[in-house]
Design a protein around this motif. Structure first.
Motif, PDB file in Angstrom:
ATOM      1  N   LYS A   1       0.839  -1.197   0.000  1.00  0.00           N
ATOM      2  CA  LYS A   1       0.000   0.000   0.000  1.00  0.00           C
ATOM      3  C   LYS A   1       0.872   1.243   0.000  1.00  0.00           C
ATOM      4  N   ALA A   2       1.877   1.264   0.856  1.00  0.00           N
ATOM      5  CA  ALA A   2       2.755   2.429   0.945  1.00  0.00           C
ATOM      6  C   ALA A   2       3.529   2.648  -0.348  1.00  0.00           C
ATOM      7  N   THR A   3       3.995   1.560  -0.953  1.00  0.00           N
ATOM      8  CA  THR A   3       4.771   1.709  -2.190  1.00  0.00           C
ATOM      9  C   THR A   3       3.886   2.170  -3.346  1.00  0.00           C
ATOM     10  N   ALA A   4       2.659   1.697  -3.395  1.00  0.00           N
ATOM     11  CA  ALA A   4       1.747   2.147  -4.460  1.00  0.00           C
ATOM     12  C   ALA A   4       1.477   3.638  -4.333  1.00  0.00           C
ATOM     13  N   ILE A   5       1.254   4.109  -3.109  1.00  0.00           N
ATOM     14  CA  ILE A   5       1.006   5.536  -2.895  1.00  0.00           C
ATOM     15  C   ILE A   5       2.236   6.348  -3.287  1.00  0.00           C
ATOM     16  N   ALA A   6       3.412   5.912  -2.818  1.00  0.00           N
ATOM     17  CA  ALA A   6       4.645   6.651  -3.102  1.00  0.00           C
ATOM     18  C   ALA A   6       4.943   6.673  -4.595  1.00  0.00           C
ATOM     19  N   ASN A   7       4.827   5.517  -5.253  1.00  0.00           N
ATOM     20  CA  ASN A   7       5.140   5.458  -6.682  1.00  0.00           C
ATOM     21  C   ASN A   7       4.157   6.252  -7.517  1.00  0.00           C
ATOM     22  N   SER A   8       2.913   6.332  -7.063  1.00  0.00           N
ATOM     23  CA  SER A   8       1.934   7.160  -7.769  1.00  0.00           C
ATOM     24  C   SER A   8       2.271   8.633  -7.607  1.00  0.00           C
ATOM     25  N   GLU A   9       2.570   9.045  -6.390  1.00  0.00           N
ATOM     26  CA  GLU A   9       2.936  10.445  -6.137  1.00  0.00           C
ATOM     27  C   GLU A   9       4.162  10.865  -6.948  1.00  0.00           C
ATOM     28  N   LEU A  10       5.093   9.946  -7.110  1.00  0.00           N
ATOM     29  CA  LEU A  10       6.339  10.252  -7.812  1.00  0.00           C
ATOM     30  C   LEU A  10       6.233  10.044  -9.320  1.00  0.00           C
ATOM     31  N   GLY A  11       5.049   9.678  -9.792  1.00  0.00           N
ATOM     32  CA  GLY A  11       4.821   9.529 -11.231  1.00  0.00           C
ATOM     33  C   GLY A  11       5.378   8.264 -11.833  1.00  0.00           C
ATOM     34  N   CYS A  12       5.596   7.243 -10.986  1.00  0.00           N
ATOM     35  CA  CYS A  12       6.215   6.007 -11.474  1.00  0.00           C
ATOM     36  C   CYS A  12       5.182   4.989 -11.966  1.00  0.00           C
ATOM     37  N   ILE A  13       3.968   5.021 -11.420  1.00  0.00           N
ATOM     38  CA  ILE A  13       2.890   4.181 -11.932  1.00  0.00           C
ATOM     39  C   ILE A  13       1.642   5.042 -12.053  1.00  0.00           C
ATOM     40  N   PRO A  14       0.725   4.699 -12.990  1.00  0.00           N
ATOM     41  CA  PRO A  14      -0.480   5.523 -13.199  1.00  0.00           C
ATOM     42  C   PRO A  14      -1.324   5.607 -11.933  1.00  0.00           C
ATOM     43  N   GLU A  15      -1.931   6.736 -11.725  1.00  0.00           N
ATOM     44  CA  GLU A  15      -2.707   6.988 -10.511  1.00  0.00           C
ATOM     45  C   GLU A  15      -3.879   6.025 -10.377  1.00  0.00           C
ATOM     46  N   ASN A  16      -4.548   5.714 -11.493  1.00  0.00           N
ATOM     47  CA  ASN A  16      -5.713   4.828 -11.395  1.00  0.00           C
ATOM     48  C   ASN A  16      -5.310   3.410 -10.985  1.00  0.00           C
ATOM     49  N   LEU A  17      -4.145   2.957 -11.432  1.00  0.00           N
ATOM     50  CA  LEU A  17      -3.665   1.638 -11.018  1.00  0.00           C
ATOM     51  C   LEU A  17      -3.291   1.643  -9.533  1.00  0.00           C
TER      52      LEU A  17
END
Length: 472
Positions: free
Chosen positions: A61-77
């Motif tokens: 959960k934490a990595t998904a939030i961080a990677n989304s904030e940093l533009g590494c994975i799409p926000e919807n995913l």
């Protein structure tokens, strides 16, 4: 034949990995790598501890939030992955984490089990079909910027912190409070002390319970100190500690998010490679648990001795009977809570030995024995916590004292003669003790018969209340 093929396609989906294709049950949220692991490791039937699953899912959960904030994975995913994580944390899909505790080195099999379940549930939330990993991939999205090699040591840390906070610390605090209450209740009851399992000078029953409370308080402090090492995370080191395929800010941001999720201060390690390689924090915590277990064994054995009888033992205290004690002897009750406590403590000591062996068995950039450490450490914390809670509630809180028997033992103890040394001399005192043992006369009788002291002085010297009083 066509009907059977249609039925098979309805019941199964085809998933592919680098080793080929496999059929996966359509209702399964795990995937092909999990299936291979279950086939490879039919070892113990033990599945990952719920707390360990929680720790892994919190990391995802934490990595998904961080990677989304940093533009590494799409926000919807990321949103779908986070929702899938929340569902698991709320108790859903728990039957999908199925890889045996004894598995592939480093924990890759369990890690991919987590990734696959979250990816497939995220796919459903996005309106897709399980197994359509082009949309949400266990590796490319759920596991973005991560490796088993940095996720698993972090999960052990988080799992241990959760188990300590929710299980062991509350149980220890409750037991300490219960022992303090008993210390106050039994404060004025004098009993015979015993050293080398022989009579010793009198002590207060209450002070014995207070001593146990002090012992557990000290252990609580030691464990809390050891646990501070668990708050330093190697997450972000990726495969070998270099941070390959991660955003420069990822490791700091993910530590901040995890801190918020578990309500404890976490920081990124100053050297990620060191945090990934060394299992020393786990050995340190395990050692503090072993230390606690050793004293708990001594306490549980003392309880059994003091309750022994009812007619042929000490029977200075009565442990609350919680179940019949014999299949053949009617009316028999056994000190089962104390017995159970010792058995659990022996297991924790064994786990500590296994953890020590596993911790030194790493090579170069990785310790591949982490699945064993994860299970043994978290399980040790939880069974110790559950044991202490049960012992406190079903045994310690209900203990009663046999005041008369305690007093009789104290009064008849030959070690009372110790108090006479400074008044009649060591050799005279030894002769008095020998005569008491041979004749059955009390020390008081013999001293008065021999005219060694007057009655008033003797009463002051052999004042049990005064003799058993601890110094201020």
């Amino acid at each position: 034949m066509l009907i059977e093929q249609a039925k098979m396609s309805a019941d199964f989906r085809i998933e592919k990995d680098s080793m080929g294709d496999r059929q996966i049950p359509n209702d399964a949220y795990y995937g092909i790598q999990t299936l291979r692991a279950t086939e490879n490791f039919p070892i113990s039937g033990l599945k990952p501890l719920p707390t360990y699953v929680d720790a892994c899912v919190l990391i995802k959960k934490a990595t998904a939030i961080a990677n989304s904030e940093l533009g590494c994975i799409p926000e919807n995913l990321a949103t779908a992955i986070v929702q899938a994580c929340d569902e698991v944390l709320q108790g859903r899909l728990r039957d999908q984490f199925i890889v045996d505790v004894y598995q592939a080195g480093a924990g890759t099999s369990h890690h991919m089990n987590i990734n696959e379940v979250l990816a497939n549930r995220a796919l459903e939330l996005l309106g897709g079909e399980k197994g359509d990993y082009k949309t949400v991939s266990p590796n490319d999205h759920v596991n973005y910027g991560q490796s088993t090699n940095d996720v698993i040591p972090t999960a052990i840390r988080i799992g241990a912190l959760l188990a300590l906070e929710h299980c062991l610390y509350p149980a220890l605090s409750e037991a300490i409070a219960t022992l303090d209450n008993k210390a106050a209740e039994f404060a004025h009851i004098v009993k015979s002390g015993r050293t080398h399992m022989q009579d010793a000078v009198p002590v207060r029953l209450g002070e014995g319970f207070r001593a146990w409370a002090e012992i557990l308080t000290a252990h609580l402090g030691r464990i809390e100190t050891a646990a501070k090492d668990l708050t330093i995370l190697g997450l972000g080191g990726s495969a070998s500690g270099t941070g390959l395929n991660t955003h420069p800010q990822y490791r700091f941001r993910v530590a901040e998010i995890l801190s918020e999720l578990i309500g404890q201060p976490l920081t990124s390690a100053p050297h990620l490679m060191a945090a990934m390689q060394s299992m020393a924090p786990f050995v340190n915590v395990s050692g503090s648990l072993r230390n606690l277990a050793q004293d708990l064994v001594k306490i549980s054995h003392d309880l059994r001795l003091m309750d022994s009888g009812p007619n042929t033992g000490f029977k200075e205290i009565q442990l609350p009977p919680v179940q019949p004690g014999s299949s053949i002897m009617p009316g028999k009750y056994n000190p089962v809570m104390a017995e159970m406590t010792s058995m659990v403590c022996f297991q924790v000591m064994g786990y500590d030995t296994a953890i020590a062996f596993a911790a030194q068995a790493g090579q170069l950039e990785l310790n591949v024995m982490m699945p064993l450490i994860a299970y043994d450490l978290i399980h040790s914390i939880e069974i110790l916590g559950n044991t202490i809670k049960a012992l406190s509630e079903k045994c310690l809180a209900g203990i009663t004292a046999n005041k008369e028997r305690c007093h009789n033992y104290a009064e008849s103890s030959l070690s009372l003669v110790t108090a006479l040394n400074t008044h009649i001399g060591y050799l005279n005192a030894a002769d008095v003790a020998k005569e008491s043992l041979q004749t059955g006369k009390t020390l008081r009788q013999i001293v008065l018969e021999r005219g060694l002291m007057d009655e008033a002085t003797l009463a002051q010297v052999l004042d049990l209340e005064k003799m058993s009083q601890l110094p201020d």
